[in-house]
Design a protein around this motif. Structure first.
Motif, mmCIF file in Angstrom:
data_model
loop_
_atom_site.group_PDB
_atom_site.id
_atom_site.type_symbol
_atom_site.label_atom_id
_atom_site.label_comp_id
_atom_site.label_asym_id
_atom_site.label_seq_id
_atom_site.Cartn_x
_atom_site.Cartn_y
_atom_site.Cartn_z
ATOM 1 N N ALA A 78 0.839 -1.202 0.000
ATOM 2 C CA ALA A 78 0.000 0.000 0.000
ATOM 3 C C ALA A 78 0.876 1.255 0.000
ATOM 4 O O ALA A 78 0.594 2.221 -0.724
ATOM 5 N N LYS A 79 1.924 1.228 0.773
ATOM 6 C CA LYS A 79 2.839 2.372 0.815
ATOM 7 C C LYS A 79 3.515 2.558 -0.545
ATOM 8 O O LYS A 79 3.636 3.681 -1.037
ATOM 9 N N ALA A 80 3.926 1.464 -1.160
ATOM 10 C CA ALA A 80 4.576 1.543 -2.470
ATOM 11 C C ALA A 80 3.606 2.077 -3.525
ATOM 12 O O ALA A 80 3.993 2.903 -4.363
ATOM 13 N N ARG A 81 2.343 1.617 -3.472
ATOM 14 C CA ARG A 81 1.338 2.131 -4.412
ATOM 15 C C ARG A 81 1.154 3.635 -4.240
ATOM 16 O O ARG A 81 1.104 4.384 -5.224
ATOM 17 N N ALA A 82 1.060 4.085 -3.000
ATOM 18 C CA ALA A 82 0.879 5.514 -2.738
ATOM 19 C C ALA A 82 2.088 6.311 -3.232
ATOM 20 O O ALA A 82 1.933 7.385 -3.828
ATOM 21 N N GLU A 83 3.292 5.777 -2.997
ATOM 22 C CA GLU A 83 4.491 6.465 -3.474
ATOM 23 C C GLU A 83 4.522 6.505 -5.001
ATOM 24 O O GLU A 83 4.892 7.523 -5.593
ATOM 25 N N GLU A 112 1.923 6.443 -7.033
ATOM 26 C CA GLU A 112 0.895 7.389 -7.468
ATOM 27 C C GLU A 112 1.384 8.826 -7.324
ATOM 28 O O GLU A 112 1.196 9.654 -8.222
ATOM 29 N N ALA A 113 2.018 9.126 -6.197
ATOM 30 C CA ALA A 113 2.532 10.481 -5.985
ATOM 31 C C ALA A 113 3.636 10.796 -6.992
ATOM 32 O O ALA A 113 3.666 11.896 -7.568
ATOM 33 N N PHE A 114 4.528 9.832 -7.211
ATOM 34 C CA PHE A 114 5.604 10.037 -8.181
ATOM 35 C C PHE A 114 5.031 10.237 -9.579
ATOM 36 O O PHE A 114 5.460 11.128 -10.309
ATOM 37 N N THR A 115 4.060 9.419 -9.962
ATOM 38 C CA THR A 115 3.448 9.516 -11.285
ATOM 39 C C THR A 115 2.816 10.881 -11.482
ATOM 40 O O THR A 115 3.010 11.527 -12.531
ATOM 41 N N LYS A 116 2.080 11.342 -10.496
ATOM 42 C CA LYS A 116 1.433 12.653 -10.594
ATOM 43 C C LYS A 116 2.481 13.757 -10.758
ATOM 44 O O LYS A 116 2.358 14.624 -11.624
ATOM 45 N N GLU A 117 3.512 13.710 -9.923
ATOM 46 C CA GLU A 117 4.573 14.726 -9.991
ATOM 47 C C GLU A 117 5.295 14.662 -11.338
ATOM 48 O O GLU A 117 5.548 15.701 -11.970
ATOM 49 N N PHE A 118 5.592 13.461 -11.795
ATOM 50 C CA PHE A 118 6.297 13.276 -13.053
ATOM 51 C C PHE A 118 5.470 13.810 -14.229
ATOM 52 O O PHE A 118 5.974 14.539 -15.085
ATOM 53 N N LEU A 119 4.192 13.451 -14.271
ATOM 54 C CA LEU A 119 3.331 13.909 -15.356
ATOM 55 C C LEU A 119 3.143 15.424 -15.333
ATOM 56 O O LEU A 119 3.098 16.073 -16.386
ATOM 57 N N ASN A 120 3.026 15.993 -14.140
ATOM 58 C CA ASN A 120 2.920 17.455 -14.026
ATOM 59 C C ASN A 120 4.185 18.128 -14.550
ATOM 60 O O ASN A 120 4.119 19.134 -15.265
ATOM 61 N N LYS A 121 5.328 17.573 -14.177
ATOM 62 C CA LYS A 121 6.594 18.140 -14.636
ATOM 63 C C LYS A 121 6.715 18.001 -16.150
ATOM 64 O O LYS A 121 7.148 18.929 -16.843
ATOM 65 N N ALA A 122 6.292 16.851 -16.688
ATOM 66 C CA ALA A 122 6.337 16.651 -18.142
ATOM 67 C C ALA A 122 5.450 17.672 -18.851
ATOM 68 O O ALA A 122 5.826 18.222 -19.900
#
Length: 112
Positions: free
Chosen positions: A83-88, A90-100
């Motif tokens: 669950a912690k890995a999924r949350a991390e 998801e947060a990384f994906t959101k940040e990465f896509l925003n930066k892209a």
């Protein structure tokens, strides 16, 4: 074979490997063999046939419960880690896509 009270007392006082296992085994009754004030009660609970000794089937029953407890805890730990890995992720994906998206907009000078 059987385990007498004297054998158990000797082992819990003198055998490091026995002490380490009993403390961390996951079965409170087995861990309580390390506590002098709980020894009689614990032996009575382990000695299900009331022979005055702990025989191999009684020991194995306690060990089976210890193993079940350990496996249950490991499953909980893995679920929490997942669950912690999924949350991390998801947060990384959101940040990465925003930066892209930001980079795209920086490159796209003519807003075409």
């Amino acid at each position: 074979g059987t385990l007498t009270k004297e054998e158990i007392l000797h082992a819990v006082k003198n055998e490091d490997e026995v002490q380490k296992f009993l403390i961390s085994c996951g079965n409170q009754n087995l861990s309580d063999l390390m506590v002098p004030s709980k020894l009689e009660k614990t032996l009575a609970e382990l000695d299900t046939d009331k022979s005055g000794e702990v025989d191999l089937p009684e020991w194995e029953a306690a060990i089976a419960q210890a193993l079940a407890n350990k496996l249950e805890q490991r499953a909980k730990d893995r679920a929490e880690a997942a669950a912690k890995a999924r949350a991390e992720n998801e947060a990384f994906t959101k940040e990465f896509l925003n930066k892209a998206r930001e980079v795209f907009e920086l490159i796209d000078k003519d807003d075409s």
